[in-house]
Design a protein around this motif. Structure first.
Motif, PDB file in Angstrom:
ATOM      1  N   LEU A   4       0.855  -1.158   0.063  1.00  0.00           N
ATOM      2  CA  LEU A   4       0.095  -0.075  -0.054  1.00  0.00           C
ATOM      3  C   LEU A   4       0.670   1.259  -0.248  1.00  0.00           C
ATOM      4  O   LEU A   4       0.637   2.370  -0.626  1.00  0.00           O
ATOM      5  CB  LEU A   4      -0.976  -0.124   1.391  1.00  0.00           C
ATOM      6  N   ALA A   5       1.956   1.198   0.930  1.00  0.00           N
ATOM      7  CA  ALA A   5       2.824   2.468   0.846  1.00  0.00           C
ATOM      8  C   ALA A   5       3.629   2.630  -0.275  1.00  0.00           C
ATOM      9  O   ALA A   5       3.767   3.559  -0.875  1.00  0.00           O
ATOM     10  CB  ALA A   5       3.792   2.246   2.236  1.00  0.00           C
ATOM     11  N   VAL A   7       2.469   1.468  -3.455  1.00  0.00           N
ATOM     12  CA  VAL A   7       1.826   1.800  -4.576  1.00  0.00           C
ATOM     13  C   VAL A   7       1.502   3.101  -4.898  1.00  0.00           C
ATOM     14  O   VAL A   7       1.236   3.740  -6.091  1.00  0.00           O
ATOM     15  CB  VAL A   7       0.491   1.014  -4.487  1.00  0.00           C
ATOM     16  N   SER A   8       1.371   4.068  -3.716  1.00  0.00           N
ATOM     17  CA  SER A   8       1.314   5.542  -3.704  1.00  0.00           C
ATOM     18  C   SER A   8       2.276   6.169  -4.457  1.00  0.00           C
ATOM     19  O   SER A   8       2.212   7.023  -5.273  1.00  0.00           O
ATOM     20  CB  SER A   8       1.290   5.937  -2.324  1.00  0.00           C
ATOM     21  N   MET A   9       3.593   5.726  -4.301  1.00  0.00           N
ATOM     22  CA  MET A   9       4.593   6.163  -5.111  1.00  0.00           C
ATOM     23  C   MET A   9       4.564   5.774  -6.568  1.00  0.00           C
ATOM     24  O   MET A   9       5.014   6.790  -7.557  1.00  0.00           O
ATOM     25  CB  MET A   9       6.262   5.786  -4.491  1.00  0.00           C
ATOM     26  N   ALA A  11       1.739   5.300  -8.345  1.00  0.00           N
ATOM     27  CA  ALA A  11       0.729   6.073  -8.682  1.00  0.00           C
ATOM     28  C   ALA A  11       1.039   7.490  -8.901  1.00  0.00           C
ATOM     29  O   ALA A  11       0.648   8.048 -10.115  1.00  0.00           O
ATOM     30  CB  ALA A  11      -0.565   6.030  -7.836  1.00  0.00           C
ATOM     31  N   ALA A  12       2.040   8.014  -8.110  1.00  0.00           N
ATOM     32  CA  ALA A  12       2.514   9.402  -8.260  1.00  0.00           C
ATOM     33  C   ALA A  12       3.170   9.481  -9.368  1.00  0.00           C
ATOM     34  O   ALA A  12       3.158  10.607 -10.217  1.00  0.00           O
ATOM     35  CB  ALA A  12       3.049   9.840  -7.068  1.00  0.00           C
ATOM     36  N   THR A  13       4.173   8.523  -9.820  1.00  0.00           N
ATOM     37  CA  THR A  13       5.062   8.461 -11.104  1.00  0.00           C
ATOM     38  C   THR A  13       4.210   8.249 -12.169  1.00  0.00           C
ATOM     39  O   THR A  13       4.489   8.929 -13.306  1.00  0.00           O
ATOM     40  CB  THR A  13       6.046   7.183 -10.855  1.00  0.00           C
ATOM     41  N   THR A  48       3.472  -4.889  -7.058  1.00  0.00           N
ATOM     42  CA  THR A  48       3.867  -3.625  -7.073  1.00  0.00           C
ATOM     43  C   THR A  48       5.188  -3.299  -7.694  1.00  0.00           C
ATOM     44  O   THR A  48       5.220  -2.318  -8.300  1.00  0.00           O
ATOM     45  CB  THR A  48       3.801  -3.108  -5.417  1.00  0.00           C
TER      46      THR A  48
END
Length: 85
Positions: A4-5, A7-9, A11-13, A48
């Motif tokens: 989860l942590a 995937v946020s990076m 998604a931002a990329t 991920t």
């Protein structure tokens, strides 16, 4: 929880690589869906990493070398920190 942590990076990329281009967004949607349904990965952390490599590849393909480099550095740094926490 680590996935989860991370995937946020990813998604931002991906969002930085897409920008305001509708064509890039639709192409990204198609590429991510092909990878998701054609690859059998049981561990969410492995999935991920697969999405992260795809995101960096797409950012490089649209000549977003800075986005790809910074996204890779932050993703790897986050993965190492989460591994030892």
């Amino acid at each position: 929880m680590q996935a989860l942590a991370l995937v946020s990076m990813v998604a931002a990329t991906v969002m930085q690589a897409i920008g305001d281009s509708l064509a890039r967004g639709l192409g990204m949607l198609g590429a991510l869906s092909i990878i998701r349904f054609r690859t059998v990965l049981d561990d969410p952390r492995n999935m991920t990493f697969m999405f992260a490599s795809l995101a960096v590849g797409i950012a490089t393909g649209v000549y977003g070398f800075t986005i790809a480099f910074i996204g890779t550095i932050f993703f790897c740094l986050g993965a190492v920190i989460l591994r030892f926490s």
